[in-house]
Design a protein around this motif. Structure first.
Motif, PDB file in Angstrom:
ATOM      1  N   ASP A 287       0.861  -1.190   0.000  1.00 53.62           N
ATOM      2  CA  ASP A 287       0.000   0.000   0.000  1.00 53.62           C
ATOM      3  C   ASP A 287       0.895   1.237   0.000  1.00 53.62           C
ATOM      4  O   ASP A 287       1.240   1.777   1.047  1.00 53.62           O
ATOM      5  N   SER A 288       1.286   1.665  -1.189  1.00 56.14           N
ATOM      6  CA  SER A 288       2.166   2.833  -1.348  1.00 56.14           C
ATOM      7  C   SER A 288       1.459   3.865  -2.207  1.00 56.14           C
ATOM      8  O   SER A 288       1.039   3.565  -3.331  1.00 56.14           O
ATOM      9  N   SER A 304       5.656   0.589  -6.362  1.00 56.04           N
ATOM     10  CA  SER A 304       5.897   0.791  -4.932  1.00 56.04           C
ATOM     11  C   SER A 304       7.395   0.753  -4.658  1.00 56.04           C
ATOM     12  O   SER A 304       8.132  -0.028  -5.267  1.00 56.04           O
ATOM     13  N   VAL A 306       8.648  -0.406  -2.009  1.00 54.20           N
ATOM     14  CA  VAL A 306       8.934  -1.517  -1.098  1.00 54.20           C
ATOM     15  C   VAL A 306       9.771  -2.556  -1.839  1.00 54.20           C
ATOM     16  O   VAL A 306       9.333  -3.124  -2.847  1.00 54.20           O
ATOM     17  N   TYR A 382      12.908   0.087   1.800  1.00 54.38           N
ATOM     18  CA  TYR A 382      12.370   0.892   0.703  1.00 54.38           C
ATOM     19  C   TYR A 382      13.503   1.272  -0.247  1.00 54.38           C
ATOM     20  O   TYR A 382      14.526   1.800   0.174  1.00 54.38           O
ATOM     21  N   ASN A 384      13.953   3.720  -3.012  1.00 58.25           N
ATOM     22  CA  ASN A 384      13.288   4.908  -3.566  1.00 58.25           C
ATOM     23  C   ASN A 384      14.231   5.666  -4.492  1.00 58.25           C
ATOM     24  O   ASN A 384      14.436   6.872  -4.354  1.00 58.25           O
ATOM     25  N   VAL A 390       6.461   9.475  -0.667  1.00 49.76           N
ATOM     26  CA  VAL A 390       5.454   8.414  -0.680  1.00 49.76           C
ATOM     27  C   VAL A 390       4.900   8.208   0.724  1.00 49.76           C
ATOM     28  O   VAL A 390       5.650   8.252   1.710  1.00 49.76           O
ATOM     29  N   ASP A 392       3.313   5.330   2.931  1.00 52.78           N
ATOM     30  CA  ASP A 392       3.297   3.872   2.827  1.00 52.78           C
ATOM     31  C   ASP A 392       2.666   3.219   4.057  1.00 52.78           C
ATOM     32  O   ASP A 392       2.923   3.623   5.197  1.00 52.78           O
ATOM     33  N   SER A 394       2.514  -0.487   4.009  1.00 51.53           N
ATOM     34  CA  SER A 394       2.723  -1.866   3.553  1.00 51.53           C
ATOM     35  C   SER A 394       3.085  -2.785   4.715  1.00 51.53           C
ATOM     36  O   SER A 394       3.439  -2.337   5.810  1.00 51.53           O
TER      37      SER A 394
END
Length: 734
Positions: A287-288, A304, A306, A382, A384, A390, A392, A394
């Motif tokens: 969930d990002s 994402s 992640v 992460y 990135n 972001v 997040d 997750s």
């Protein structure tokens, strides 16, 4: 024999009719005297030869074309009733869906594509169609008949040509107003050099969609892509047992736009269970949401950050503030409380591309076995590199059940300790590194009857191409426990060990990684960032022991001596070693050297949140020898003549076959065996199974064992009867 000939020629005829043609004109004996130019000049001639051969066949059987084409059965009257064991979206939008099921010798596919033209699918070790095994399928708009064509990509041109032998069998096919659906099957190994051998390794599954109405032709595709997959996956999930889930996830963590790498840790309190349950599976919860103009938004097709997640069991001390930590938001990895180092036993390990997994039905990981409070730590990495801000939330969904399995299982981490002492030189095609789980460690922690290894998750980053988990007993290597010869960091799924593997006290585990760094200009150091590298194995086994981690790395003194460095300003080699043994924490450095724990990389323009000693490499200033004096070690590393094969081979052998510092950690963060410096084990390697010659007794689709139901068998009889009738007419006509 006539039947096989007619079938083959008919398939080639159709494929040739669909392929775009390209004319080449050459005069005899006009090849360049330059061998490389000769090779380039021969390629069009080879293509011309292929086209001429196909044309001769087409002309010979032109009078039978109508009969051969009409032999394809009306697929609208049949659709298989298979239970598809696996299903994957090949593209982000779900416009191309691949389903499949396999037997021991064959595999059946169902391809669903949003197109009313052709759909192509291919199998290759690379992400392009050159040399790939290609299948082109479509449904004729005029009569609703489906067709599949066995083709292959040329090695020197992005074109498809017909295979000499057609090894794909059409099962069914139809289309509606929006989609084309085709089912077909083949042998896993057709013994045809123009076909890809489908095995345990990761496959690059290629796909392409033709424009609407592209029946009987192959114009340029309108969409295409690739997806790494393993096609021979076991189906392992609970069917009838009661199942609950526990969501272990972060809540609204903001990832700053200037953090290229970030580790975040959070403590969780397990469900309050009055008796032991078993964890039987887990799935990622991604969930990002990118932040735009200060607000998080849901943006389709946004990747994402992640990269991977690991859930650890904590050996909690009741005098510590575990409950308070569990109610908090978590901690930046390098800043986490020292007490959290007791969270060392991995329970679930997820990485990019994995859909999670369910454990084999005979094992489960204990949850709530003390009928009291248990705490776990979720570690999220992460990546990135795009430098987005972001929000997040997750995490991992843990599936557990009160229906206990036969055995208590556990995860063991093994491989190379994550630190900047793990170096991969640039411009190397196949550079190998190893991490050792020593016999001293397994002898101290394993039960007398040994353990049983069930599955393995092999993990590295983007330059890794092969990973294997080797098993050594005494001075003899046993068959590999797990092996991936086409590793793709975009797809990291656990691999079940067929039949399991018995592993005894005193045995040795070796995790070996092979890297391709030809695209890199500077050395790659070990670390958590996707631009750095790892070499790890997460091993699921039973019965559960106290062992949580078993790693090795190059001893610090030997590491620097390999690069010709003997002394630094301000820090002794022993002090440097202590820093690396504390996970590269820079707190022990002199104040003048400690500018930031999150050092900004001027080349990347972003902060690396947990560099495991990379920042230290940039701070160490060489004192001895004089020829390197006053250089930072990182500058020295970057300036080495890496294009010299003798240098890189010497370094590779030194780190691979030389000394290894081993670490053996228990679940309660105590040492299972003392830290030791050992020599690389001396053993006889097994012969690579890939080099064993195989005997092939088939060249086409005849004899593919059916995995369809009775209806499929009936349809095949009807189909074959039609073919035989047409073949009889062809033979009579001759």
């Amino acid at each position: 024999m006539h039947l096989q000939t007619v079938l083959t020629l008919g398939a080639i005829l159709i494929c040739d009719a669909k392929l775009p043609r390209k004319q080449y004109f050459h005069q005899p004996n006009e090849l360049s005297p330059n061998p490389s130019q000769n090779s380039q000049a021969l390629r069009p001639l080879q293509v011309e030869s292929k086209n001429e051969k196909t044309s001769r066949i087409v002309n010979q059987y032109k009078r039978n074309r109508r009969e051969i084409l009409s032999s394809v059965f009306d697929s609208e009257s049949y659709e298989s009733s298979l239970t598809w064991a696996h299903s994957e979206r090949l593209d982000v939008n779900g416009d191309v869906v691949l389903r499949w099921v396999n037997s021991d010798t064959s595999i059946t596919f169902r391809l669903e594509a949003r197109t009313r033209g052709y759909v192509g699918i291919g199998f290759n070790s690379a992400r392009n169609m050159r040399g790939a095994d290609l299948v082109v399928a479509w449904v004729d708009d005029r009569n609703g008949n489906a067709r599949v064509l066995d083709c292959h990509g040329l090695a020197f041109d992005d074109r498809a040509v017909a295979d000499e032998v057609q090894n794909y069998e059409l099962v069914s096919g139809y289309q509606n107003d929006t989609h084309t659906t085709v089912e077909f099957r083949r042998h896993l190994d057709t013994c045809d050099r123009q076909d890809f051998v489908i095995g345990d390794d990761t496959v690059q599954v290629l796909w392409a969609l033709g424009p609407d109405g592209s029946d009987g032709e192959l114009p340029t595709h309108v969409q295409s892509g690739s997806r790494p997959l393993r096609l021979l996956l076991p189906v392992s999930k609970p069917d009838s047992i009661p199942l609950w889930h526990w969501d272990v996830r972060l809540t609204n963590l903001t990832i700053p736009h200037d953090m290229a790498t970030l580790f975040w840790c959070k403590i969780f309190k397990a469900p309050d269970l009055q008796r032991k349950h078993h964890i039987v599976g887990y799935q990622p919860l991604i969930d990002s949401r990118p932040i735009r103009n200060g607000r998080p938004i849901i943006e389709q097709n946004t990747a994402s950050p992640v990269h991977h997640m690991v859930l650890y069991e904590c050996a909690e001390d009741p005098d510590k503030q575990w409950n308070e930590w569990a109610e908090g938001d978590g901690s930046f990895g390098p800043k986490k409380p020292s007490e959290w180092s007791a969270c060392v036993t991995p329970i679930a390990a997820w990485a990019v591309g994995s859909k999670g997994e369910f454990l084999p039905e005979n094992v489960g990981i204990p949850l709530g076995e003390k009928a009291g409070v248990s705490y776990y730590m979720l570690e999220v990495h992460y990546d990135n590199q795009a430098l987005h801000e972001v929000l997040d939330s997750s995490g991992i969904r843990i599936h557990y059940t009160p229906s206990l399995r036969a055995h208590d299982a556990a995860l063991l981490g093994a491989g190379i300790g994550i630190s900047a002492l793990h170096v991969i030189p640039p411009k190397q095609r196949q550079y190998k590194t190893v991490g050792i789980c020593s016999p001293e460690c397994t002898n101290s922690t394993m039960p007398e009857e040994g353990i049983n290894i069930v599955s393995v998750l092999l993990h590295a980053h983007g330059t890794a191409r092969k990973i294997s988990l080797k098993h050594v007993r005494g001075n003899q290597e046993l068959p590999r426990i797990s092996e991936e010869n086409s590793y793709d960091a975009r797809y990291q799924q656990s691999r079940v060990v067929p039949g399991g593997r018995k592993f005894y006290k005193g045995d040795t585990l070796i995790t070996e990684c092979t890297y391709d760094s030809t695209s890199r200009e500077k050395p790659i150091l070990g670390g958590y960032s996707a631009s750095q590298e790892m070499c790890l194995s997460f091993i699921l086994y039973y019965p559960r022991t106290e062992l949580a981690g078993c790693y090795s790395m190059t001893p610090v003194k030997e590491f620097f001596e390999t690069f010709g460095v003997r002394e630094f300003y301000g820090l002794s080699i022993l002090q440097v070693e202590n820093i690396f043994l504390s996970n590269g924490n820079l707190d022990n450095l002199l104040p003048s050297q400690l500018d930031s724990e999150m050092r900004r990389n001027p080349e990347e323009g972003a902060m690396q949140g947990d560099d495991q000693g990379v920042g230290l490499m940039k701070e160490l200033i060489i004192r001895e020898p004089p020829e390197f004096r006053n250089k930072t070690f990182m500058a020295h590393l970057n300036e080495m003549p890496w294009s010299e094969p003798l240098l890189t081979e010497k370094i590779e052998i030194s780190f691979y076959k030389g000394m290894h510092m081993t670490f053996c950690k228990n679940r309660d963060d105590t040492w299972g065996a003392p830290i030791q410096i050992i020599t690389f084990p001396n053993y006889t390697e097994i012969i690579n199974n890939d080099t064993v010659e195989k005997s092939c007794h088939y060249k086409n689709i005849d004899g593919i064992p059916s995995v369809t139901m009775a209806a499929a068998h009936t349809s095949k009889i009807i189909f074959n009867s039609a073919i035989m009738a047409v073949s009889a007419m062809v033979i009579i006509a001759r």
